[in-house]
Design an enzyme around this catalytic site. Structure first.
Site, PDB file in Angstrom:
ATOM      1  N   TYR A 143       0.838  -1.202   0.000  1.00  0.00           N
ATOM      2  CA  TYR A 143       0.000   0.000   0.000  1.00  0.00           C
ATOM      3  C   TYR A 143       0.877   1.258   0.000  1.00  0.00           C
ATOM      4  CZ  TYR A 143      -3.766   3.154   1.582  1.00  0.00           C
ATOM      5  OH  TYR A 143      -4.684   4.172   1.714  1.00  0.00           O
ATOM      6  N   VAL A 185      -9.855   1.130  12.687  1.00  0.00           N
ATOM      7  CA  VAL A 185     -10.055   1.220  14.131  1.00  0.00           C
ATOM      8  C   VAL A 185     -11.414   1.812  14.516  1.00  0.00           C
ATOM      9  CG1 VAL A 185      -8.835   3.447  14.423  1.00  0.00           C
ATOM     10  CG2 VAL A 185      -8.887   1.796  16.281  1.00  0.00           C
TER      11      VAL A 185
HETATM   12  P1  NAD Z   1     -12.696   1.703   0.210  1.00  0.00           P
HETATM   13  O1  NAD Z   1     -12.024   0.372   0.296  1.00  0.00           O
HETATM   14  O2  NAD Z   1     -14.027   1.861   0.878  1.00  0.00           O
HETATM   15  O3  NAD Z   1     -12.867   2.156  -1.297  1.00  0.00           O
HETATM   16  C1  NAD Z   1     -11.995   1.774  -2.332  1.00  0.00           C
HETATM   17  C2  NAD Z   1     -12.819   1.473  -3.564  1.00  0.00           C
HETATM   18  O4  NAD Z   1     -11.941   1.110  -4.634  1.00  0.00           O
HETATM   19  C3  NAD Z   1     -13.766   0.294  -3.361  1.00  0.00           C
HETATM   20  O5  NAD Z   1     -15.051   0.610  -3.842  1.00  0.00           O
HETATM   21  C4  NAD Z   1     -13.123  -0.833  -4.171  1.00  0.00           C
HETATM   22  O6  NAD Z   1     -14.057  -1.785  -4.625  1.00  0.00           O
HETATM   23  C5  NAD Z   1     -12.466  -0.045  -5.291  1.00  0.00           C
HETATM   24  N1  NAD Z   1     -11.353  -0.756  -5.938  1.00  0.00           N
HETATM   25  C6  NAD Z   1     -10.318  -1.409  -5.347  1.00  0.00           C
HETATM   26  N2  NAD Z   1      -9.498  -1.920  -6.288  1.00  0.00           N
HETATM   27  C7  NAD Z   1     -10.020  -1.548  -7.500  1.00  0.00           C
HETATM   28  C8  NAD Z   1      -9.632  -1.782  -8.839  1.00  0.00           C
HETATM   29  N3  NAD Z   1      -8.524  -2.483  -9.148  1.00  0.00           N
HETATM   30  N4  NAD Z   1     -10.403  -1.278  -9.835  1.00  0.00           N
HETATM   31  C9  NAD Z   1     -11.538  -0.577  -9.549  1.00  0.00           C
HETATM   32  N5  NAD Z   1     -11.955  -0.325  -8.301  1.00  0.00           N
HETATM   33  C10 NAD Z   1     -11.196  -0.813  -7.282  1.00  0.00           C
HETATM   34  O7  NAD Z   1     -11.653   2.781   0.773  1.00  0.00           O
HETATM   35  P2  NAD Z   1     -11.840   4.341   1.066  1.00  0.00           P
HETATM   36  O8  NAD Z   1     -11.625   4.557   2.496  1.00  0.00           O
HETATM   37  O9  NAD Z   1     -13.067   4.852   0.422  1.00  0.00           O
HETATM   38  O10 NAD Z   1     -10.563   4.922   0.309  1.00  0.00           O
HETATM   39  C11 NAD Z   1     -10.655   5.548  -0.966  1.00  0.00           C
HETATM   40  C12 NAD Z   1      -9.281   6.054  -1.388  1.00  0.00           C
HETATM   41  O11 NAD Z   1      -8.800   6.980  -0.423  1.00  0.00           O
HETATM   42  C13 NAD Z   1      -8.233   4.954  -1.498  1.00  0.00           C
HETATM   43  O12 NAD Z   1      -7.417   5.213  -2.621  1.00  0.00           O
HETATM   44  C14 NAD Z   1      -7.430   5.092  -0.237  1.00  0.00           C
HETATM   45  O13 NAD Z   1      -6.113   4.670  -0.406  1.00  0.00           O
HETATM   46  C15 NAD Z   1      -7.520   6.586   0.028  1.00  0.00           C
HETATM   47  N6  NAD Z   1      -7.359   6.877   1.464  1.00  0.00           N
HETATM   48  C16 NAD Z   1      -8.369   6.655   2.343  1.00  0.00           C
HETATM   49  C17 NAD Z   1      -8.164   6.912   3.693  1.00  0.00           C
HETATM   50  C18 NAD Z   1      -9.253   6.715   4.721  1.00  0.00           C
HETATM   51  O14 NAD Z   1      -9.014   6.934   5.914  1.00  0.00           O
HETATM   52  N7  NAD Z   1     -10.452   6.331   4.367  1.00  0.00           N
HETATM   53  C19 NAD Z   1      -6.930   7.393   4.136  1.00  0.00           C
HETATM   54  C20 NAD Z   1      -5.926   7.588   3.205  1.00  0.00           C
HETATM   55  C21 NAD Z   1      -6.154   7.347   1.867  1.00  0.00           C
HETATM   56  N1  UDP Z   2      -6.182  -0.610  15.888  1.00  0.00           N
HETATM   57  C1  UDP Z   2      -6.560  -1.084  17.121  1.00  0.00           C
HETATM   58  N2  UDP Z   2      -7.621  -1.934  17.199  1.00  0.00           N
HETATM   59  C2  UDP Z   2      -8.333  -2.320  16.107  1.00  0.00           C
HETATM   60  C3  UDP Z   2      -7.953  -1.814  14.830  1.00  0.00           C
HETATM   61  C4  UDP Z   2      -6.858  -0.964  14.759  1.00  0.00           C
HETATM   62  O1  UDP Z   2      -5.960  -0.742  18.157  1.00  0.00           O
HETATM   63  O2  UDP Z   2      -9.302  -3.097  16.260  1.00  0.00           O
HETATM   64  C5  UDP Z   2      -5.055   0.342  15.816  1.00  0.00           C
HETATM   65  C6  UDP Z   2      -3.999   0.023  14.747  1.00  0.00           C
HETATM   66  O3  UDP Z   2      -3.031  -0.875  15.263  1.00  0.00           O
HETATM   67  C7  UDP Z   2      -3.440   1.386  14.469  1.00  0.00           C
HETATM   68  C8  UDP Z   2      -4.638   2.332  14.643  1.00  0.00           C
HETATM   69  O4  UDP Z   2      -5.578   1.604  15.421  1.00  0.00           O
HETATM   70  O5  UDP Z   2      -2.445   1.728  15.400  1.00  0.00           O
HETATM   71  C9  UDP Z   2      -5.293   2.762  13.342  1.00  0.00           C
HETATM   72  O6  UDP Z   2      -5.548   1.607  12.571  1.00  0.00           O
HETATM   73  P1  UDP Z   2      -6.320   1.625  11.185  1.00  0.00           P
HETATM   74  O7  UDP Z   2      -6.243   0.249  10.632  1.00  0.00           O
HETATM   75  O8  UDP Z   2      -7.667   2.228  11.376  1.00  0.00           O
HETATM   76  O9  UDP Z   2      -5.526   2.667  10.279  1.00  0.00           O
HETATM   77  P2  UDP Z   2      -3.966   2.893   9.954  1.00  0.00           P
HETATM   78  O10 UDP Z   2      -3.101   2.036  10.839  1.00  0.00           O
HETATM   79  O11 UDP Z   2      -3.827   2.544   8.522  1.00  0.00           O
HETATM   80  O12 UDP Z   2      -3.781   4.330  10.259  1.00  0.00           O
END
Ligand code: NAD
Ligand code: UDP
Length: 311
Positions: A143, A185
């Site tokens: 990732y 989380v």
């Molecule tokens: P999510 O998993 O809910 O959404 C991702 C979407 O992409 C899903 O609908 C999935 O089916 C689709 N997808 C995955 N692989 C694909 C492919 N090969 N072709 C077409 N569609 C595909 O995640 P999200 O939280 O909505 O995240 C959306 C974007 O934002 C992602 O790129 C993620 O990396 C980025 N992002 C999210 C967060 C967050 O906290 N939610 C934080 C940082 C970055």
């Molecule tokens: N985490 C936790 N319990 C859970 C899920 C996640 O303590 O049930 C912790 C995880 O180890 C991390 C933080 O919460 O330190 C955020 O995790 P998340 O997977 O939401 O996002 P990311 O690590 O990608 O920021």
């Protein structure tokens, strides 16, 4: 405008589609439903300006659009680690395909990058100039490095081909439509509290994250897309209020009620110890800052999961 949203059936993508339709745009959502669902878009399916296409972004796509929001990629560690090779392909091949499309049709393109490009950061809070501390061969690398390679591609298309790019580094975001089994989380703690199951804290719970409510995040994303043409980012979008996972667990327990106890589990490898965005750039360039306090956002999210779990 004609707007393409990749990953539009996911958590963030579906909220973005809602907003773009409400603003009067024509929206084409493409998704392979790896983690997203049609249910997330149920409010839009009857809308004539909304179109939904099953498509995997690792394959080329030929459509005519003015704007591309590239969100396709699983975002939760358990989802992106399930098929790590596919995760890297989605980030890298997906970026190449969407940048190629943007170049062909002259579209402006926004990349949903991540705070994970900073890895386990030594600079705190994280500023955009910081290059990060990322393990290239660990379980999060598919990732983190996939997203870093995508940023490289965006900036090379900008330098080499003059594309209008926008790179957004998204920090932890939460809200309605997170998947109940998504493993992140906020959804984990809420679902556990509502089911009366133990709240699972990984490690000692002193690691920190900064949680942004989805409405604030989508507002920042839309502002970035329409920012001045020569503003590329990368720009941090997130809420600078920092909490430990212990504090988060206590807030969720207080707001959701119930009798869950806290249970400590092993910390996954490469789990960042601290994370908080410096949002000076977003404030200055986009006149953006988050408005929703964690308590208010958690209340909305708890209400959503109460409804969802009763389905
Ligand atoms: P999510 O998993 O809910 O959404 C991702 C979407 O992409 C899903 O609908 C999935 O089916 C689709 N997808 C995955 N692989 C694909 C492919 N090969 N072709 C077409 N569609 C595909 O995640 P999200 O939280 O909505 O995240 C959306 C974007 O934002 C992602 O790129 C993620 O990396 C980025 N992002 C999210 C967060 C967050 O906290 N939610 C934080 C940082 C970055
Ligand atoms: N985490 C936790 N319990 C859970 C899920 C996640 O303590 O049930 C912790 C995880 O180890 C991390 C933080 O919460 O330190 C955020 O995790 P998340 O997977 O939401 O996002 P990311 O690590 O990608 O920021």
């Amino acid at each position: 405008m004609r707007v393409l949203v990749t990953g539009g059936a996911g958590f963030l993508g579906s909220h973005l589609c809602d907003r773009l339709i409400a603003e009067g745009h024509d929206v084409l959502c493409v998704d392979n439903y790896y983690t997203g669902t049609k249910e997330n878009l149920s409010g839009l399916l009857a809308e004539p300006r909304f179109e939904l296409m099953r498509h995997d972004v690792t394959f080329p796509l030929y459509v005519e659009v003015d704007r591309i929001y590239n969100l396709a990629c699983p975002a939760s560690p358990i989802h992106y680690q399930r098929d790590p090779v596919q995760t890297t392909k989605t980030s890298v091949h997906g970026a190449i395909n969407m940048l190629g499309l943007a170049k062909r049709v002259g579209a402006r393109i926004l990349q949903a990058s991540t705070s994970e490009v900073y890895g386990d950061p030594e600079v705190h809070p994280q500023v955009e100039e910081y290059w990060g501390k990322v393990n290239p061969i660990g379980i999060r690398s598919c990732y983190d490095e996939g997203k870093r390679a995508a940023e490289t591609l965006f900036f090379d298309y900008w330098r080499q081909h003059g594309l209008e790019i926008k790179v957004m580094r998204i920090f932890n975001t939460y809200g309605p439509r997170m998947h109940p089994d998504d493993g992140r989380v906020v959804s984990n703690f809420i679902v556990q509290a509502l089911r009366g199951e133990p709240i699972t804290i990984y490690g000692d719970g002193h690691q920190t994250r900064s949680f942004c409510y989805v409405d604030d995040l989508i507002d920042g994303m839309a502002r970035l897309m329409e920012s001045r043409a020569d503003f590329t980012g990368p720009v941090n979008i997130g809420n600078p209020t920092e909490n430990t996972m212990l504090e988060l667990a206590e807030s969720v327990l207080r707001l959701a009620g119930g009798t869950s106890k806290i249970e400590f589990r092993p910390l996954p490898s490469d789990d960042p110890r601290q994370r908080r965005p410096d949002i000076t750039l977003a404030k200055g360039e986009l006149a953006w800052e988050p408005k929703v306090a964690l308590e208010d956002g958690l209340r909305e999210t708890i209400d959503y999961f109460r409804w969802k779990l009763a389905q």
